[in-house]
Design an enzyme around this catalytic site. Structure first.
Site, PDB file in Angstrom:
ATOM      1  N   ASP A   1       0.659  -1.288  -0.094  1.00 15.54           N
ATOM      2  CA  ASP A   1       0.047   0.128   0.078  1.00 15.54           C
ATOM      3  C   ASP A   1       0.758   1.106   0.086  1.00 15.54           C
ATOM      4  O   ASP A   1       1.566   1.267   0.653  1.00 15.54           O
ATOM      5  CB  ASP A   1      -0.886   0.141   1.083  1.00 15.54           C
ATOM      6  CG  ASP A   1      -1.763  -1.203   1.493  1.00 15.54           C
ATOM      7  OD1 ASP A   1      -1.442  -2.035   0.738  1.00 15.54           O
ATOM      8  OD2 ASP A   1      -2.039  -1.253   2.729  1.00 15.54           O
TER       9      ASP A   1
ATOM     10  N   GLU B   1     -10.153  -2.890   4.676  1.00 14.36           N
ATOM     11  CA  GLU B   1      -9.001  -2.509   5.028  1.00 14.36           C
ATOM     12  C   GLU B   1      -8.688  -1.050   4.231  1.00 14.36           C
ATOM     13  O   GLU B   1      -9.426  -0.677   3.628  1.00 14.36           O
ATOM     14  CB  GLU B   1      -7.785  -3.285   4.799  1.00 14.36           C
ATOM     15  CG  GLU B   1      -7.626  -4.568   5.193  1.00 14.36           C
ATOM     16  CD  GLU B   1      -6.633  -5.392   4.640  1.00 14.36           C
ATOM     17  OE1 GLU B   1      -5.890  -6.057   5.342  1.00 14.36           O
ATOM     18  OE2 GLU B   1      -6.387  -5.577   3.180  1.00 14.36           O
TER      19      GLU B   1
HETATM   20  C1  FRU Z   1      -3.660  -3.828   3.166  1.00 14.08           C
HETATM   21  C2  FRU Z   1      -2.833  -4.293   4.220  1.00 14.08           C
HETATM   22  C3  FRU Z   1      -3.028  -3.228   5.400  1.00 14.08           C
HETATM   23  C4  FRU Z   1      -2.079  -3.281   6.304  1.00 14.08           C
HETATM   24  C5  FRU Z   1      -0.951  -3.421   5.434  1.00 14.08           C
HETATM   25  C6  FRU Z   1       0.240  -4.281   5.945  1.00 14.08           C
HETATM   26  O1  FRU Z   1      -3.073  -4.267   1.914  1.00 14.08           O
HETATM   27  O2  FRU Z   1      -3.114  -5.567   4.748  1.00 14.08           O
HETATM   28  O3  FRU Z   1      -4.393  -3.670   5.997  1.00 14.08           O
HETATM   29  O4  FRU Z   1      -1.798  -2.044   7.149  1.00 14.08           O
HETATM   30  O5  FRU Z   1      -1.299  -4.082   4.194  1.00 14.08           O
HETATM   31  O6  FRU Z   1       1.216  -4.398   5.088  1.00 14.08           O
END
Ligand code: FRU
Length: 480
Positions: free
Chosen positions: A28, A198
Site C-alpha cells: 500500500d 482495510e
Molecule cells: C492492506 C494491508 C493493510 C496493512 C498492510 C500491511 O494491503 O493488509 O491492512 O496495514 O497491508 O502491510
C-alpha cells in the site's frame, strides 16, 4: 538517496512511468502528501526481501508525480512491532505527523495486537521520531488498522478513520491535539462485506459539470476489501455522502457496492494530503492484488504503484459517480508519436514500451488489441450491451491460478442505454500494466500483465459500421 542496485540482465517487467522500489517488496501507499510543492510517497516496504515481512515505511519524492527518487526508509520496523499502513498530516507549525498501525506479532494469532501510533518529522517528512507515549489508541484488538487522518476545517478538529477489518466496520475518532482521541461514530457493515475491510480514506471532492466546472462538493468514503472484489481477490468500494466532522452519512442505498476500479489491480488508494480541498484531488494505489501479489514474476523488485490519478465526482443518470483520469503531469510527459491514421485503418502499428492511446468509439463497437510480442491484452466495447471488457487471459505469464483473465463492466444502466453514443477511452500501457479510463473516467480498469519479449503493437478494429474516425485517435509515447 538509496544506492542503485545493478539491473539483473532481465528486468523486462520494470515499469517506465510507474513507481517501483529499486529493490524488494512494496504494498500500500502510505501518507502521500505534497509538501512545499514536492510529492512525498511513503509505502509499505520490506527493506530486506522480496516477500512481505519486516514491514516499514519506505519513502520516495517527486516533483512531477512521475519521476520518483527513492530515499532511505522513513519509519523502520521496531523490534516488537511492524509499521503498518496509515497517513500523514501537517500541523500549523510545519510538523509532519505520520499515523500508522503498530502491528505486534505473536506466535499465537489470538494474541496479535494492532494499535494506532504517531511519529513526528521536523525536517519536512525525511526522518520521523515515534512519540514516546505511543500508542495513541489501543483497543486491545487483533484487527484494528490503517488510520486515515485529516483536519476537518469547519470544526477545526482532527479526524481519524480506522478499520475493524473482520467486523466490516470503520471507527471515526476526533481529536484537538493529535494525541488524545475520542470515538465519534461507526460506519458499516454495509456494501461489500466479503473478506475483510482495510485501508479506509475519507475526503471531500468537487462535483464537476459536463465542462469540468465545480458545481458542488461531496464526501467520498473509500474502503478496500479482501477478498470479494467484483474482478476477483482484493479491491475497493466507495460511498458518497456527507460528513459533519463526526459521522459519515451516505446519500445513496448501500446494499449494491460501488466499485472503485473494475480491474484486478487497484488497492489501498489514498489521496495526497496537502492539496487544496476545493479542487480535484490526486490519489495513488498499489497496483496489485493480494490473490497473487506474492507470486508476481519480477525481480529485484516486487510491487508497483498505479499512475497518480485526478479524482472528482460527476452526476450520471441522477446520481453521483466517482471519475478518475491520469494526473495532468502524465500529459506533460507525453510527446505525440505518429501513426494515428494507421491505427484507425485497422492495421497494426508498432509502439513504444510505454504509451497512452486516447480514442473515441463513434457509435461503433471497438476492439483494441494491445500486442506484447505474441501476447495481448484486448479492450473491447460492445455498444449494444453497453459493456467494456478487458481480457488479459493471453497476456503472458500468470503469477498463479488466481490471476483472473476477463473483466467486464457496464457503462450505462439498461434504462438509459444509447447504442449510438460516443464513448471515450484513455489507455495507458506500461511494460507490465494496462490502465483503462473509459467514459470520462467513470469506469476504470487497472490490470497487471507479465508479457514475453517482443514488439509492442496496437491494432484497433471495429466489427460494425463506421470505423473510428482518425481525427478522434491520439497516440502518445510516454517517457519520464
Ligand atoms: C492492506 C494491508 C493493510 C496493512 C498492510 C500491511 O494491503 O493488509 O491492512 O496495514 O497491508 O502491510
Amino acid at each position: 538517496m538509496v544506492e542503485p542496485v545493478a539491473d539483473p540482465p532481465d528486468d523486462r517487467h520494470r515499469p517506465i512511468v510507474h513507481f517501483t522500489a529499486r529493490q524488494h517488496w512494496i504494498n500500500d501507499p502510505n501518507g502521500p502528501i505534497i509538501l512545499d510543492g514536492r510529492a512525498h510517497l511513503y509505502f509499505q516496504h520490506n527493506p530486506n526481501g522480496s516477500d512481505w515481512g519486516d514491514i516499514s515505511w519506505g519513502h520516495a519524492v517527486s516533483d512531477d508525480l512521475l519521476n520518483w527518487d527513492e530515499l532511505p526508509v522513513a519509519i523502520p520496523a521496531a523490534p516488537d512491532h511492524m509499521i503498518f499502513s496509515g497517513s500523514t498530516a501537517i500541523t500549523d507549525d510545519g510538523v509532519v505527523a505520520a499515523f500508522y498501525t503498530g502491528h505486534r506479532p505473536d506466535a499465537d494469532p489470538r494474541r496479535v495486537r494492532q494499535d494506532q501510533r504517531v511519529a513526528i518529522s521536523r525536517d519536512g517528512g525525511l526522518t520521523f521520531r515515534p512519540f514516546a507515549t505511543n500508542p495513541v489508541i489501543d483497543l486491545d484488538l487483533v484487527d484494528f488498522r490503517d488510520p486515515n487522518v485529516f483536519r476537518h476545517d469547519p470544526t477545526g478538529r482532527w479526524v481519524m478513520v480506522v478499520s475493524l477489518p473482520d467486523r466490516h466496520q470503520l471507527v471515526v475518532f476526533g481529536s484537538v491535539d493529535l494525541v488524545s482521541w475520542e470515538e465519534c461514530s461507526r460506519f458499516g457493515p454495509v456494501g461489500a462485506t466479503g473478506g475483510i475491510w482495510e485501508c479506509p480514506a475519507l475526503f471531500e471532492v468537487p462535483v464537476l459539470d459536463h465542462d469540468g466546472r465545480a458545481v458542488g462538493r461531496r464526501w467520498v468514503l473509500k474502503v478496500d476489501h479482501n477478498p470479494g472484489h467484483v474482478s476477483g481477490g482484493s479491491g475497493g468500494q466507495y460511498f458518497i455522502g456527507d460528513f459533519d466532522g463526526s459521522a459519515f452519512v451516505p446519500e445513496h442505498p448501500t446494499d449494491a457496492p460501488l466499485w472503485v476500479d473494475r480491474g484486478a489491480d487497484f488497492y489501498g488508494a489514498l489521496p495526497f494530503a496537502g492539496e487544496s480541498s476545493t479542487a480535484e484531488r490526486t490519489w495513488i494505489a498499489w497496483m496489485s492484488n493480494w490473490d497473487y501479489a506474492h507470486d508476481t514474476p519480477t525481480a529485484p523488485w516486487r510491487g508497483a504503484m498505479t499512475l497518480p490519478r485526478r479524482i472528482a465526482l460527476v452526476e450520471r443518470e441522477g446520481r453521483h459517480v466517482l471519475v478518475q483520469r491520469p494526473s495532468d503531469t502524465v500529459d506533460r510527459a507525453a510527446p505525440v508519436v505518429g501513426g494515428a491514421d494507421l491505427v484507425a485503418d485497422g492495421a497494426t502499428l508498432e509502439v513504444p514500451d510505454a504509451y497512452r492511446l486516447r480514442l473515441v468509439a463513434v457509435g461503433a463497437d471497438l476492439s483494441i488489441r494491445l500486442g506484447f510480442g505474441p501476447a495481448e491484452v484486448v479492450v473491447s466495447y460492445d455498444r449494444h450491451a453497453a459493456t467494456l471488457t478487458v481480457d488479459r487471459s493471453r497476456s503472458g505469464e500468470r503469477p498463479n491460478d488466481r490471476f483472473t483473465g476477463v473483466h467486464t463492466a457496464s457503462l450505462s444502466t439498461p434504462v438509459v442505454r444509447d447504442v449510438d453514443r460516443d464513448v471515450d477511452l484513455d489507455i495507458v500501457v506500461d511494460r507490465s500494466s494496462v490502465e483503462v479510463f473509459a467514459d470520462r473516467g467513470s469506469v476504470v480498469f487497472t490490470e497487471l500483465c507479465f508479457p514475453p519479449p517482443g514488439p509492442r503493437t496496437i491494432t484497433v478494429s471495429s466489427h460494425d459500421r463506421p470505423r473510428p474516425s482518425a481525427s478522434r485517435i491520439r497516440l502518445d509515447s510516454l517517457v519520464r
